[in-house]
Structures are given as structure tokens and as C-alpha cells.
Enzyme design. Structure first.
Site, PDB file in Angstrom:
ATOM      1  N   ASP A 159      22.807  18.607  10.270  1.00 13.46           N
ATOM      2  CA  ASP A 159      22.188  18.656   8.948  1.00 13.46           C
ATOM      3  C   ASP A 159      23.123  18.002   7.937  1.00 13.46           C
ATOM      4  O   ASP A 159      24.277  17.723   8.224  1.00 13.46           O
ATOM      5  CB  ASP A 159      21.833  20.087   8.521  1.00 13.46           C
TER       6      ASP A 159
ATOM      7  N   ASP B  36      24.498  18.033   3.792  1.00 11.50           N
ATOM      8  CA  ASP B  36      24.649  18.836   2.579  1.00 11.50           C
ATOM      9  C   ASP B  36      25.077  17.958   1.417  1.00 11.50           C
ATOM     10  O   ASP B  36      25.719  16.917   1.606  1.00 11.50           O
ATOM     11  CB  ASP B  36      25.673  19.948   2.790  1.00 11.50           C
TER      12      ASP B  36
ATOM     13  N   ASP C  54      38.042  25.229   2.992  1.00 12.54           N
ATOM     14  CA  ASP C  54      38.972  25.831   3.944  1.00 12.54           C
ATOM     15  C   ASP C  54      39.896  24.829   4.625  1.00 12.54           C
ATOM     16  O   ASP C  54      41.112  24.964   4.578  1.00 12.54           O
ATOM     17  CB  ASP C  54      38.208  26.666   4.975  1.00 12.54           C
TER      18      ASP C  54
END
Length: 489
Positions: free
Chosen positions: A46, A48, A124
Site C-alpha cells: 500500500d 501512504d 522510528d
């Protein structure tokens, strides 16, 4: 200069979202895992988008969108075929604004808006913080992510010790990315993971369970499991499994790894195992001694005495028959996609600053028995503390309950094999048995027989009805007399 990522590899709907936001006066880029995967030559599952537009501005720009999440507001933009492009607003790490860090760094909120560089730095790992400008065709790298992709290593942004204390679930994410991408853990990052692995139970149990399932469905479950053991996380996450494998020695551990190898092969072939199959595979090594009888309870029940050996066949047959006769049994209900995520209101993995959602007064901490127990007890605890939907736990229990029957160790007395294979859980039970056969090298003949029986039932269910239906006879069926030879004259 040619674009760093060829435009034909980009999702056209994601590109439309980026350009529409830009026309509305906002900054917008492709971000995170899709950029990482494309640079590694992997097809992203996918795409983003990150933008300077606030969530309500995104909703105003796209009529085909809605906002999700209370703690971390995101926009989902919907397209045909069920496709969703996730749009997040640039955010800053609230701890970055503090001169003196508190002793407790666990992130409890993450709705401080920022700019693109702040958004990259609050994520992160460096490889997940890359932006892609679809108009200039260039990768924007604020944190050295491209260098770490070249070095094939997982490296935190900022101090590893601080990042792991902010959100200990990052330990599991680092393991997943290292296993999936065949990367190494950067030495300081690995040391921080080992130092803070005991803090994982502080995070919300539904989020921890979802990360465990992601490890299993990543296509690199074996390597993930090896890394869990290396950093000491397996003893924290799944004490019964860790204790059992330690007690049984390296041979049993290798069998479990071979089952995960077989699971990885199915995932890489494009199959999507259900959460019930994943949990059954994970807990399959555990012995069933002391397993509670009956369906998974909403609250765990004390272990019951194991039935006598001569009654084991009858007990197993009774449980399976009772479950199959209950039409309203939760295990028979269809399993919706992302059931765990809906239950826990979790957010997508690519958002590195997702709050850890620490356990409060209304949330049980992640807690499983510390010694070897039956899988039913582990599933019951997951229902109680991790908000595992009971229907998934119950289906996993039925899958495990069917394994002795499939292996020929137990016989069903109350129904035929044809009736057994018609049960809704049978395909998943057979899938777990296939993994067991691959791991142990035993049971090939039984597997082939069950596959043939199942295929036969499938053929019957799809067979066209050529002959017209006959009207039922009324009254008793007459006995047909045989013709007698004529008498001789």
C-alpha cells in the site's frame, strides 16, 4: 535527471492524492514503507501520504474520505475496489521539545503537528522516514535512511535507548523489518532492544498481539522467531512457548522453526493465513495436558484434570461434535478483515509515532502464564488481556483440537470423514496439519487422504445437477416382482 523511482511503479491514486493536496496549497509527499520498498525493488502492499494539511483540511479536500482514530487522527481516502490511501499530518515528537527528559518516556499522545523534517525525525527507523516528491522525482532524506538501505541495516532515528523507551513495541517492529528485508540490526540498536525488552508488557496488549501476528504473516516468520529469541523477547511475549522449547531442547525448537518455514512459503506464494491459523501454528508445540474443556471463556477458567487415556478418543469426539452442532458458536462466524485492529482501534504500522497506549485502569497488562500450559489457556488469557476476539480464539482452539484426528492419533466415532471435512474450520485445520507434516516429515499419507477427501467434497458441492428432480413417492414403496417364465403347454 531521471526520477529516483520510475513513475510507472507508483500507485496512480496515491499520486492523485498528493497532487490534489498540493493544488489546495499544502505540502504533500509519499512516505514511509512504500518509499523504502520501492528503493529495495519490492512491490509495496500500500501507499501512504504525509502532508502539512490538518486532518479536517484533508477531509474538506476529499469528499471520498473519512477521519479515523481518536488518539491519532488520520484520513482514509477511498477509491474503487476497496483501495484506501492513508493520509497523515506532519507531526513532531512532543519529547523533542523538552530540555530534560522525564524518567518515563512512554509516548502517551502524538497529536503535536510539525513540519516535514520534524515528522521524519519523530519516526522510528531511518529506513521508514524517507519522503518521495512525485513532481521532482527525488527522495527527501532528513535522517540518513538511504545510507542505511545501502548498508542493509535497521537503525533508530536518534538515540536507540530513548527510542525504545518511548515505545517498546519498536523492538518488535525492528525485528520484523530486519527479518522481512534480510537486514542486520545496527549494534547500538540491538543493544537497546535487549536492554528494554522487559518493558514490552507496559504497552497496550492489543497492540503487542497485533505486532506478534504481523511477525507471523510477514513471510519471514522463521527469522523473526530467531530474532525474538536472540533479543530475549520470546520469554517476555510467549513464556509458555519459550519454556516448552527450552525444556524440549534444540530438536523441538528446530521442528517449530521448520513449521514457520513452511508458513513463510505459503505467505510468499500470495496466500493470506487467517489470524486463527497463525495463532494455532504459534501454539501448536504446546501439550494439551490440563486443557480446559469447552469453548474459550470470556474469563479464564482453572485447568481441569486431563481425561483418562482410554477416554481421550471419546472426549475429543464429544467436544468436536458439540461444537459442530452449535450453529451460533462463535467459531463458525465469518472472520472480518483486520478484526484485531478494529477491536483495539490500532493504527497502521508505518506511523512510527503511534502512541503505545499504556495500560490504564480499564486495560489489563500483557500477561501470560510463565510456565508450560495448554494452548487453550494461552488463548483464554489473550481474550482476557489482549482483547483477542473470542471467535478467533475459539476457531484457533478448534483447529488445534482437530490435529490429532487429522494425524490419525484419534478417531472420530460420531461422524464420517466426509462430514468432518464439511465443517467450516476444516480448511484451516488442514493448513496447520500441512505445516506440521512439513516440519516433522510425518503424516504424508494422512495428509494426502484428507486432501483427496476434501477435494471430493468440493467437487460434489460444485457438480451441476443434470437430472431433473423426481417427485417423492407417496406411501410405502412397492416391491417389484420378477418376471416368471411362461408355463409350458
Amino acid at each position: 535527471m531521471p526520477p529516483e523511482i520510475p513513475e510507472e511503479l507508483l500507485d496512480p491514486d496515491a499520486v492523485k492524492v498528493v497532487r490534489r493536496l498540493r493544488r489546495a496549497g499544502h505540502e504533500a509527499y509519499l512516505v514511509g514503507g512504500c518509499v523504502r520498498d520501492l528503493l529495495l525493488g519490492i512491490r509495496p502492499k500500500d501507499f501512504d501520504v504525509a502532508t502539512s494539511a490538518h486532518p479536517n483540511q484533508v477531509r474538506e479536500t476529499f469528499r471520498n474520505s473519512r477521519l479515523i482514530g481518536r488518539r491519532f487522527r488520520l484520513a482514509h481516502v477511498f477509491f474503487r475496489g476497496g483501495k484506501i490511501i492513508e493520509v497523515s499530518t506532519f507531526r513532531a515528537n512532543p519529547l523533542d521539545e523538552l530540555q530534560d527528559l522525564p524518567s518515563d518516556l512512554l509516548i502517551r499522545h502524538d497529536n503535536v503537528f510539525g513540519n516535514a523534517e520534524e515528522d521524519a525525525r519523530r519516526r522510528d527507523f531511518t529506513i521508514n522516514a524517507l519522503f518521495y516528491d512525485v513532481d521532482t522525482g527525488s527522495v527527501i532524506d532528513y535522517v540518513g535512511g538511504k545510507a542505511d538501505l545501502q548498508a542493509r541495516q535497521i537503525h533508530t532515528i536518534g538515540k536507540p535507548d530513548v527510542r525504545m523507551r518511548e515505545d517498546p513495541v519498536r523492538i518488535l517492529r525492528a525485528i520484523r523489518f530486519a527479518a522481512k528485508c534480510a537486514f542486520d540490526l545496527e549494534p547500538q540498536t540491538a543493544e537497546a532492544m535487549k536492554a528494554h525488552v522487559h518493558e514490552i508488557p507496559r504497552c497496550a496488549p492489543p497492540r503487542v498481539l497485533e505486532e506478534v501476528l504481523k511477525l507471523l504473516r510477514s513471510g519471514a516468520a522463521r527469522r523473526s522467531f530467531e530474532l525474538l529469541r536472540e533479543v530475549g523477547a520470546l520469554r517476555i511475549l510467549l513464556p509458555p512457548v519459550a519454556a516448552y522449547l527450552e525444556r524440549r531442547g534444540p530438536e523441538e525448537a528446530e521442528r517449530h522453526l521448520r513449521a514457520l518455514d513452511a508458513l513463510d512459503a505459503h505467505v510468499r506464494a500470495g496466500e493470506i493465513p487467517s489470524d486463527a491459523v497463525l495463532l494455532a501454528t504459534l501454539l501448536a508445540p504446546l501439550p494439551r495436558e490440563g486443557a480446559p474443556r469447552g469453548p474459550i471463556a470470556r474469563a479464564p477458567q482453572p485447568p481441569q484434570q486431563k481425561p483418562a487415556a482410554e477416554d481421550a478418543d471419546e472426549e475429543l469426539d464429544r467436544q468436536l461434535s458439540e461444537l459442530e452442532e452449535q450453529e451460533a458458536d462463535p467459531a463458525q462466524a465469518p472472520l472480518p478483515e483486520a478484526a484485531l485492529r478494529e477491536e483495539a482501534e490500532l493504527h497502521d504500522e508505518r506511523l512510527g509515532g503511534v502512541p503505545a497506549f499504556p495500560a490504564g485502569a480499564d486495560v489489563q497488562p500483557w500477561s501470560l502464564p510463565q510456565d508450560v500450559v495448554a494452548p487453550e489457556i494461552v488463548l483464554g488469557e489473550m481474550v482476557r488481556t489482549a482483547r483477542l476476539p473470542r471467535r478467533i480464539a475459539e476457531r484457533a482452539r478448534m483447529i488445534l483440537l482437530a490435529q490429532p484426528v487429522l494425524a490419525g492419533e484419534r478417531r472420530r466415532r460420531r461422524s464420517s470423514p466426509q462430514a468432518f471435512v464439511r465443517q467450516s474450520y476444516f480448511p484451516e485445520a488442514l493448513a496447520v496439519f500441512e505445516l506440521s507434516v512439513a516440519a516433522t516429515g510425518r503424516g504424508h499419507e494422512q495428509l494426502l487422504r484428507w486432501q483427496a477427501t476434501f477435494a471430493g467434497q468440493q467437487d460434489l458441492s460444485h457438480a451441476p445437477e443434470h437430472e431433473p428432480k423426481r417427485r417423492p413417492r407417496r406411501g410405502p414403496r412397492r416391491r417389484r416382482r420378477s418376471a416368471r417364465p411362461a408355463a409350458k403347454q
